[in-house]
Write a protein that holds these residues in place. Structure first.
Motif, PDB file in Angstrom:
ATOM      1  N   SER A 261       0.729  -1.220  -0.090  1.00 42.50           N
ATOM      2  CA  SER A 261       0.006   0.097   0.238  1.00 42.50           C
ATOM      3  C   SER A 261       0.914   1.241  -0.242  1.00 42.50           C
ATOM      4  CB  SER A 261      -0.866  -0.082   1.192  1.00 42.50           C
ATOM      5  OG  SER A 261      -1.499   1.052   1.388  1.00 42.50           O
TER       6      SER A 261
ATOM      7  N   HIS B 272      -4.787   1.433  -3.521  1.00 34.71           N
ATOM      8  CA  HIS B 272      -5.485   0.287  -3.138  1.00 34.71           C
ATOM      9  C   HIS B 272      -6.522  -0.187  -4.576  1.00 34.71           C
ATOM     10  CE1 HIS B 272      -5.026   2.034   1.048  1.00 34.71           C
ATOM     11  NE2 HIS B 272      -4.159   1.013   0.806  1.00 34.71           N
TER      12      HIS B 272
ATOM     13  N   ALA C 239      -3.967  -5.116  -4.307  1.00 38.03           N
ATOM     14  CA  ALA C 239      -4.934  -5.204  -3.205  1.00 38.03           C
ATOM     15  C   ALA C 239      -5.368  -6.578  -2.847  1.00 38.03           C
ATOM     16  CB  ALA C 239      -6.221  -4.646  -4.371  1.00 38.03           C
TER      17      ALA C 239
ATOM     18  N   CYS D 110      -6.908  -3.737   6.732  1.00 39.20           N
ATOM     19  CA  CYS D 110      -7.337  -2.474   7.288  1.00 39.20           C
ATOM     20  C   CYS D 110      -7.911  -2.943   8.774  1.00 39.20           C
ATOM     21  CB  CYS D 110      -8.212  -1.482   6.610  1.00 39.20           C
ATOM     22  SG  CYS D 110      -8.562   0.047   7.330  1.00 39.20           S
TER      23      CYS D 110
ATOM     24  N   TRP E 102      -7.226   4.775   4.216  1.00 41.28           N
ATOM     25  CA  TRP E 102      -8.403   3.761   3.655  1.00 41.28           C
ATOM     26  C   TRP E 102      -9.694   4.597   3.876  1.00 41.28           C
ATOM     27  CZ3 TRP E 102      -7.680  -1.306   1.643  1.00 41.28           C
ATOM     28  CH2 TRP E 102      -6.445  -1.756   1.843  1.00 41.28           C
TER      29      TRP E 102
ATOM     30  N   HIS F  12     -12.408   4.183   1.188  1.00 38.79           N
ATOM     31  CA  HIS F  12     -12.809   4.082   0.024  1.00 38.79           C
ATOM     32  C   HIS F  12     -13.999   3.925  -0.522  1.00 38.79           C
ATOM     33  CE1 HIS F  12      -8.510   4.557  -1.005  1.00 38.79           C
ATOM     34  NE2 HIS F  12      -8.203   3.304  -0.259  1.00 38.79           N
TER      35      HIS F  12
ATOM     36  N   ALA G  98     -10.561  -0.539  -5.363  1.00 44.15           N
ATOM     37  CA  ALA G  98     -10.466  -0.145  -3.905  1.00 44.15           C
ATOM     38  C   ALA G  98     -12.006  -0.090  -3.231  1.00 44.15           C
ATOM     39  CB  ALA G  98      -9.865   1.330  -3.999  1.00 44.15           C
TER      40      ALA G  98
END
Ligand code: MGD
Ligand code: MGD
Ligand code: SF4
Ligand code: MO
Length: 739
Positions: A622, A628, A634, A640, A690, A692, A702
């Motif tokens: 990342s 992402h 990914a 996360c 993060w 998204h 993402a």
């Protein structure tokens, strides 16, 4: 039919390690990416992110055409239409509100792109605004301030000479994942292994038992935000136990006595309770540093993004100086970059030092730093009415809606702007607010020289990458777009001859810096243009340059182009006093501004310690908020997660894999729990970048696994008062299991 195959070299633009890559091409498509084994600097190292270059190039979501928003909907547009739209809307905002009505915000990729970093200055000059913001103020500005005060220029940051070091004390850094920062050091793992194989030792100070701890010898948990107490304890010990030895620097250091006096109050025994590391450990570390001939202390983002960021950054180099390790082999040394380094320009040994606080932000009165205001002030400067309010924004490679604290407020503020331009390669959480998006090129389509990270490299070198693939006809380079916007801001219009503008600026610069040699220098540069021409000037007039013929055999662009794996310029060498640019010509060990701030540390000693705090975390596959969307990076397990120590999990009833609400006052997010005894009890770790799941973006991959936004929890009003840097670490939270 014969297959058209070729190979190419490219410096990886994804992180500060700047690895040299070798690419195999078939039919003008990249089919394989390897580390370039012949690279003089990275010697074949690469990490999994490098493969992302291909996915990025091919990403269907990556923008290739400008977008203009009409009635709330983005439409594809030609470059002429996009520039015309900027010309239609920007000048009237400047005319009505003055230059400060337009703001700029720069993100991390700007420092990884030759064109963006070299052509932002002319854009900034054309705009003449005080409202300039960047990711520096959620990152390294405290280190730059401390180094600026001590050594006289913002970029004079010493880095560990790891290949010759026998002892490294590392705080708030995880180079096994980040691949190093303010320290360009590809293959940290290999170098750490070699250090230990020759009998050396690595000690890591971190609230998490990190991937870097796994290749180190010793790890101590530290309370987040408490490094200043630990570092003061060590610095105090050096005086207290008469371990101070300046060695060769004796005679070049001012303020030793003042510093000794100021540190008297900070004995390790008084610091231990606050930082969570015992006094005996601090004293022992001080003795080891003093007794080891080749040793260095290094600190990175964990030591910057806290309320004492500037003091921590300063104390790290104070300890390097006092223990005899600054500017010594195997210690913390100053790189000597081949081009663009302020500490290789002008008269050696002294200068004007740095200035800051030349003006203050309108709303919160925060002092200017490095010509910028804190990124955490951007939203309030947009959403607070009154004279001087920001009405237009130019965002360049920047995604502050995710990267900065309280992105929700910023997002709402961006919607209130009269006009916004994003220079970006994605329609993402920030660029969705723009009226015009100007897409950059794929890294494979542009030439590269590392303007920034050669200045932090553990070994001196120079490398140049030619474009690997041709760009689409009519697609400008990003520096051209910057000059276009500059011309529009200057009232010259979108059709201005930007080549002539660039020539005029160059002539002015060369006449100023080269005096009588200017005409010959300009003639030599005439065949080049744009970023390459700036590079040629910097290389040839730089510390290894051919000085336009006066030093035959010296560096110039043609030599770099002929050496695709780079030119080795040797290990770091001693640079004190030559590298100094302080007014006194000394290392300023005890700047008054920093001594004064010790009162704040004293006062904080008695503050209660919260029982649960949150910190950030970086992940190998990342890069902040923007990688992402690349399938190759990914894929794999959901990452996360909020790491929670088993004791905290038990106490709070949090199960591994379950969802939990994390709150900081009224700010709340929901994250997946991962129980981990790698955490210090009382500390939770969640990665940043993060979240998204915001509407209006075009990030197909993402969005499938959006993750949650750590910065939605953080308070944009918490800053290190000296540097204005955001406090991102050690924020008190509450955590609660969800059904
Ligand atoms: N909580 C918390 N927050 C943090 C941090 C943390 O540790 N914790 N770290 C902070 C740090 S160190 C940083 S540097 C910031 C980063 O903050 P930003 O720089 O705002 O974030 P990035 O995710 O790097 O976003 C880069 C943007 O540039 C775009 N981009 C990529 N390549 C190009 C290109 O070639 N040209 C152009 N024009 N655009 C491009 C991407 O699409 C994206 O929009 O985040 C900060 N935020
Ligand atoms: N793979 C990958 N590489 C990256 C990035 C990325 O997002 N992904 N981002 C890039 C960017 S923009 C930057 S600036 C660099 C940053 O490079 P590094 O500084 O190496 O970044 P981190 O990996 O975040 O490491 C910071 C460490 O500080 C610890 N920490 C948190 N709070 C404290 C504290 O109060 N005290 C101490 N002592 N430690 C603390 C964290 O647990 C973490 O281990 O990485 C760059 N490289
Ligand atoms: S370590 Fe950084 S520069 Fe090297 S390959 Fe990985 S992302 Fe690229
Ligand atoms: Mo960063």
């Amino acid at each position: 039919m014969t297959l058209h195959t070729a190979s190419a070299h490219r410096i990886c633009p994804f992180c500060e390690a700047a690895c040299g890559l070798a690419l195999d091409l078939e039919e003008r498509k990249v089919v394989r990416i390897r580390g370039d084994a012949k690279d003089v600097f990275s010697h074949g190292f690469l990490c999994p992110k490098a493969i992302g270059l291909k996915d990025l190039h091919d990403d269907p979501d990556r923008l290739r055409t400008p977008l203009i928003k009409r009635a709330g909907v983005f439409m594809e547009a030609s470059w002429e239409e996009a520039y015309a739209e900027i010309e239609r809307r920007l000048p009237s905002i400047i005319a009505a509100g003055g230059p400060n009505a337009v703001a700029t915000v720069l993100g991390n990729p700007v420092s990884h792109k030759m064109g963006l970093s070299l052509y932002f200055p002319p854009l900034a000059r054309a705009l003449g605004t005080r409202n300039m913001f960047s990711a520096s103020s959620v990152d390294q500005i405290p280190k730059m301030l401390a180094c600026g005060l001590m050594f006289g220029s913002w970029m004079s940051v010493p880095v560990p000479d790891i290949e010759r070091s026998d002892f490294l004390l590392m705080l708030g850094a995880n180079p096994m994942v980040s691949n190093g920062s303010l320290w360009t050091v590809p293959d940290f793992r290999g170098k750490a292994k070699a250090l230990r194989a020759r009998g050396g030792q690595i000690v890591v100070i971190d609230p998490r038992r990190t991937e870097t701890v796994a290749v180190a010898d010793v790890h101590h948990f530290i309370r987040p935000g408490a490094d200043v107490f630990f570092l003061l304890g060590i610095a105090h010990t050096l005086f207290d136990e008469q371990l101070v030895r300046l060695g060769r620097l004796d005679g070049h250091v001012a303020g030793v006595a003042e510093l000794g006096a100021a540190l008297r109050a900070f004995a390790p025994e008084a610091m231990a309770g606050r930082c969570g590391i015992g006094a005996a450990t601090m004293r022992e570390l001080a003795r080891t540093l003093a007794a080891t001939p080749r040793a260095a202390v290094y600190g990175r983002i964990g030591t910057c993004t806290q309320q004492f960021g500037t003091l921590c950054s300063w104390l790290i180099d104070v300890i390097n100086v006092l223990s005899g390790h600054l500017d010594e082999e195997g210690g913390a040394m100053f790189p000597k970059a081949a081009a663009f380094a302020a500490n290789t320009r002008g008269a050696p040994g002294a200068g004007r030092g740095i200035v800051s606080g030349r003006y203050r932000s309108r709303v919160s009165g925060v002092p200017e730093m490095l010509g910028e205001l804190p990124l955490t002030c951007l939203a309030e400067e947009i959403d607070t009415p009154g004279p001087g309010q920001i009405k237009a924004l130019i965002a360049i490679g920047s995604n502050p809606v995710l990267s900065a604290p309280n992105g929700a407020r910023l997002a709402a503020a961006l919607d209130g702007l009269d006009f916004m331009v994003s220079m970006d390669i994605y329609l993402n959480e920030t660029s969705r607010h723009a009226d015009v998006i100007l897409p950059g090129l794929s890294p494979l389509e542009e030439a590269h020289y590392d303007v920034t990270f050669t200045q932090f490299s553990h070994h001196n070198h120079a490398r140049y990458s030619a474009p690997v693939l041709a760009r689409a006809p009519g697609q400008p380079e990003e520096w051209e777009s910057m000059l276009r916007i500059a011309a529009i801001a200057m009232g010259l219009g979108a059709q201005a001859d930007i080549g002539a503008l660039d020539d005029a600026a160059l002539e002015q610069e060369v006449h100023k810096t080269m005096g009588a040699a200017a005409p010959a220098v300009l003639a030599a540069l005439a065949p080049l243009k744009g970023a390459e021409r700036k590079l040629e000037l910097a290389l040839r007039s730089g510390p290894y340059g051919d000085q336009f013929g006066a030093q035959p055999g010296g560096l110039k662009l043609a030599r770099l182009k002929a050496a695709p794996s780079g030119i080795d310029l040797g290990p770091m060498g001693a640079r004190i006093p030559e590298a100094l640019r302080t007014a006194s010509g000394n290392i300023e060990l005890a700047p008054q501004m920093l001594l004064d701030d010790l009162a704040r540390v004293q006062a904080d000693l008695a503050s209660p310690v919260p029982d649960l705090v949150i910190i950030g975390r970086r992940q190998l596959r990342s890069n902040n908020s923007w990688m992402h969307n690349l399938p190759v990076l990914a894929k794999g397990a959901y990452r996360c997660t909020a790491l929670v120590h088993p004791h905290d999990a038990a106490r709070l009833g949090l199960a591994d894999g379950a969802r939990a609400q994390i709150s900081n006052g009224a700010r709340q997010i929901v994250a997946q729990v991962e129980v981990s005894d790698d955490m210090m009890p009382g500390v939770v770790s969640l990665p940043h970048g993060w979240g998204h799941d915001l509407p209006g973006t075009q990030l197909g991959v993402a969005a499938e696994r959006p993750g949650v936004n750590l910065n939605a929890l953080l308070d944009e009003n918490l800053r290190d008062p000296l540097s204005g840097n955001a406090v991102l670490s050690g924020i008190a939270i509450k955590m609660q299991a969800l059904g």
